[in-house]
Design a protein around this motif. Structure first.
Motif: not given
Ligand code: BMA
Length: 318
Positions: A37, A146, A273, A294
């Motif tokens: 990310n 977020k 992502f 991830d």
């Molecule tokens: C989201 C975030 C990201 C992560 C994604 C997949 O909510 O927390 O940091 O890459 O989930 O797990």
């Protein structure tokens, strides 16, 4: 009405770089569990990625990686570039998922990131000129929040921020306004989940907003929760240039989804992502940088003009 022609276009917009993933934990100059990310910008004829690095405690920090062509020969800083500040309570569990924007008025880069602690995840702002020293301006909104990024300029005198609070268990994108980058208000829902669609369970901002003559291109991630967990895919919207709280267009289909093995298998499988985008106007090239499952950083390319043609052909929203 199903339009397979549009779906084919959506499917073909992006081409994955053949040597993906471009960055993995194995490339790191110090021990790391995963790298993912990244925020992305062009700086001094280089692509700069501010990569989220997860350590063996499960806490994340940011490290700069640079490349001349944006694909190969990454120079990774030998030490973490931006660590959680131990005196800052809201960062006690680390920093996650940065986005970078050039703030024209400040003549500095603004980095919005998730600061994580027992208080929950929320959105913080740091500014920098050089990616060596960072001034922390603190949290912008209360948790749980977020997936935030500022716009590079003011609208009718106010800064604007896209973010994704969790309200009643729902993850939706909002836009908020501030006279000073510190005090935020006039909160408005921006992009919501769509029942039945691939983005029916959660949505959140992906990359920094891109200004075009037709409006702001805003990539977002959408999630459908399945019996095997969530599938994270990428969608596209177009926001009004001067009134960015107005959504003009939204893609019905996703334009990038987990397909390759490095996107399907990892610490969290079935995740693409994207968090950063760069554009080379002369060649019409758009590079999209994303976390894959991830675990690693990957890149896919598209023609900016094709992305614009595609979104202009998508359904009107407002
Ligand atoms: C989201 C975030 C990201 C992560 C994604 C997949 O909510 O927390 O940091 O890459 O989930 O797990």
């Amino acid at each position: 009405m199903t339009n397979f022609e549009t779906q084919k276009k959506a499917y073909e917009l992006f081409t994955r770089y053949e040597h993906n993933p471009i960055l993995t934990a194995k490339d790191w100059p110090y021990p790391a569990n995963s790298v993912m990310n990244p925020a992305a910008i062009k700086l001094n004829n280089e692509t700069l990625l501010l990569v989220r690095v997860e350590d063996m405690r499960g806490f994340s920090h940011f490290t700069v990686a640079r490349s001349e062509d944006g694909f190969t020969n990454w120079k990774i800083e030998p030490k973490p570039t931006m660590m959680a500040d131990s005196n800052t309570r809201e960062e006690r569990w680390g920093l996650e998922d940065p986005r970078i924007i050039w703030l024209e008025e400040q003549k500095q880069f603004g980095i919005t990131y998730v600061s994580f602690s027992e208080g929950g995840p929320t959105v913080s702002l740091a500014i920098t000129k050089n990616f060596k020293t960072f001034a922390r301006l603190g949290t912008m909104l209360p948790p749980e929040d977020k997936d935030a990024c500022l716009f590079p300029r003011r609208f009718r005198g106010r800064f604007a921020l896209i973010h994704r609070p969790i309200v009643r268990g729902e993850a939706l994108m909002w836009i908020s306004f501030s006279p000073d980058l510190k005090h935020w208000g006039d909160h408005r829902p921006l992009i919501t989940t769509r029942s039945g669609f691939w983005d029916c369970h959660r949505v959140g901002l992906a990359c920094q907003p891109l200004e075009t003559e037709h409006g702001w291109l805003v990539f977002y991630h959408g999630v459908r929760t399945t019996t095997a967990g969530g599938v994270y895919r990428l969608g596209l919207t177009l926001l009004d240039l001067e009134e960015p709280w107005r959504v003009l267009r939204r893609s019905e289909e996703w334009i990038l989804g987990p397909r390759e093995i490095y996107e399907r298998v990892g610490d969290v499988g079935d995740v693409v992502f994207p968090t950063g985008v760069t554009v080379t106007k002369e060649t019409d090239q758009l590079n999209l940088y994303y976390g894959a499952a991830d675990c690693t950083v990957a890149v896919a390319t598209a023609k900016l003009s094709e992305i614009i043609d595609y979104i202009l052909a998508c359904p009107e929203v407002d």
